[in-house]
Structure formats: structure tokens, C-alpha cells
Design an enzyme around this catalytic site. Structure first.
Site, PDB file in Angstrom:
ATOM      1  N   PRO A   2     -20.481 -21.662 -11.322  1.00  0.00           N
ATOM      2  CA  PRO A   2     -20.440 -23.290 -11.730  1.00  0.00           C
ATOM      3  C   PRO A   2     -21.789 -23.696 -11.068  1.00  0.00           C
ATOM      4  O   PRO A   2     -21.805 -23.943  -9.948  1.00  0.00           O
ATOM      5  CB  PRO A   2     -19.204 -23.927 -11.318  1.00  0.00           C
ATOM      6  CG  PRO A   2     -18.929 -22.820  -9.992  1.00  0.00           C
ATOM      7  CD  PRO A   2     -19.449 -21.526 -10.414  1.00  0.00           C
ATOM      8  N   PRO A  36     -15.183 -19.747  -8.536  1.00  0.00           N
ATOM      9  CA  PRO A  36     -15.280 -18.911  -7.635  1.00  0.00           C
ATOM     10  C   PRO A  36     -16.193 -19.842  -6.623  1.00  0.00           C
ATOM     11  O   PRO A  36     -17.240 -20.244  -6.756  1.00  0.00           O
ATOM     12  CB  PRO A  36     -15.876 -17.960  -8.013  1.00  0.00           C
ATOM     13  CG  PRO A  36     -16.629 -18.441  -9.311  1.00  0.00           C
ATOM     14  CD  PRO A  36     -15.963 -19.393  -9.908  1.00  0.00           C
ATOM     15  N   ARG A  41     -22.817 -24.293  -7.055  1.00  0.00           N
ATOM     16  CA  ARG A  41     -24.160 -24.977  -6.719  1.00  0.00           C
ATOM     17  C   ARG A  41     -24.214 -26.121  -7.177  1.00  0.00           C
ATOM     18  O   ARG A  41     -23.677 -26.377  -8.091  1.00  0.00           O
ATOM     19  CB  ARG A  41     -25.493 -23.907  -7.431  1.00  0.00           C
ATOM     20  CG  ARG A  41     -25.377 -22.336  -7.232  1.00  0.00           C
ATOM     21  CD  ARG A  41     -25.873 -21.955  -5.568  1.00  0.00           C
ATOM     22  NE  ARG A  41     -25.770 -20.554  -5.609  1.00  0.00           N
ATOM     23  CZ  ARG A  41     -24.607 -19.874  -5.492  1.00  0.00           C
ATOM     24  NH1 ARG A  41     -23.578 -20.212  -5.255  1.00  0.00           N
ATOM     25  NH2 ARG A  41     -24.827 -18.496  -5.209  1.00  0.00           N
ATOM     26  N   ARG A  72     -13.430 -19.117 -19.268  1.00  0.00           N
ATOM     27  CA  ARG A  72     -12.272 -20.193 -19.088  1.00  0.00           C
ATOM     28  C   ARG A  72     -11.910 -21.028 -20.520  1.00  0.00           C
ATOM     29  O   ARG A  72     -12.769 -21.267 -21.051  1.00  0.00           O
ATOM     30  CB  ARG A  72     -12.912 -21.215 -18.045  1.00  0.00           C
ATOM     31  CG  ARG A  72     -13.257 -20.582 -16.725  1.00  0.00           C
ATOM     32  CD  ARG A  72     -14.025 -21.492 -15.956  1.00  0.00           C
ATOM     33  NE  ARG A  72     -14.352 -20.732 -14.824  1.00  0.00           N
ATOM     34  CZ  ARG A  72     -15.614 -19.977 -14.515  1.00  0.00           C
ATOM     35  NH1 ARG A  72     -16.259 -19.973 -15.643  1.00  0.00           N
ATOM     36  NH2 ARG A  72     -15.740 -19.547 -13.509  1.00  0.00           N
TER      37      ARG A  72
END
Length: 132
Positions: A2, A36, A41, A72
Site C-alpha cells: 500500500p 502488510p 509507504r 483484496r
């Protein structure tokens, strides 16, 4: 992966701490439980040149884009997005109260077939957890 990219108008520098904004987004992203930690970032890019609405100089904006890997489902992405947006939006209440301001957040899914990554942070976090 992400990866949050925040673009913001330069006139916000005196109204908020962008380091704190990045930390609010990072923390909210970890709280969702679907990202995760080693892949998160958050970066902020100051926009020196911009034009907003009718051109009045005191208008400001913050536009956040989340680039996300596949895997997802939509309900999970929506729930996570709502959580992050609420945390970010609440932290910006003072900006909304003091000026005309636009906030946006969009999520983009990266195609795994055309996304390359190299990262040793995940392994470092696993090693820390096993020794802690």
C-alpha cells in the site's frame, strides 16, 4: 504494497505538519489489518504551482492516492479506505475551519502482471518479531 502519495498545495505548510499527516495515514493503514506493515509507504509531495477554483490564493488542497496490489475484495478495500480517510479528515478539521480547503482520497489497484517490486523490509520485520 500500500503506497500512499499525498500531493498538497504549498500554502498548507503554515497550517499543518506534513510529517504528522504522514504518520496519521501510516498508523491508520496499519490499523486496518489488511495491509502488510512492511509494504506501507506514505509520501507527501508539496505542489509549488497550482490553481484552484476561481484562483483565490488562500484556497488549499490535499489529494491522496493509494496504489494497492491486487488480492483484496471490494468490501475490505472500502472498509480500509473509510478508516484511513476518517483519520486523515479528522486530523484536518482545523484546516477546514480556518480556510477553504479540498480533500480527496482515491484508491488504485495495480495490475500484478505489470508491477515489479524488490523489498527486504518484510524479512527484517519478521526477524525482529521472532527475536522480540
Amino acid at each position: 504494497m500500500p503506497h500512499f502519495s499525498i500531493e498538497y498545495s504549498a500554502n498548507l505548510e503554515s497550517r499543518l505538519d506534513m510529517g504528522e499527516v504522514c504518520e496519521i495515514v501510516r498508523k491508520a493503514a496499519t490499523e486496518t489489518g489488511i495491509f502488510p506493515v512492511g509494504g506501507i509507504r506514505v509520501r507527501a509531495i508539496r505542489c509549488e504551482h497550482y490553481a484552484i477554483a476561481d484562483g483565490k490564493a488562500d484556497y488549499g488542497f490535499l489529494a491522496m492516492l493509494l496504489r494497492l496490489g491486487e488480492g483484496r475484495d471490494l468490501p475490505a478495500r472500502q472498509k480500509a479506505g473509510e478508516h484511513v480517510f476518517k483519520a486523515l479528515s479528522a486530523s484536518l478539521d482545523p484546516v477546514f475551519a480556518s480556510t477553504k480547503f479540498a480533500l480527496s482520497f482515491d484508491m488504485q489497484i495495480n495490475d500484478a502482471a505489470t508491477s515489479w517490486k524488490r523489498n527486504n523490509i518484510h524479512d527484517a520485520l519478521k526477524a525482529e518479531a521472532s527475536h522480540g
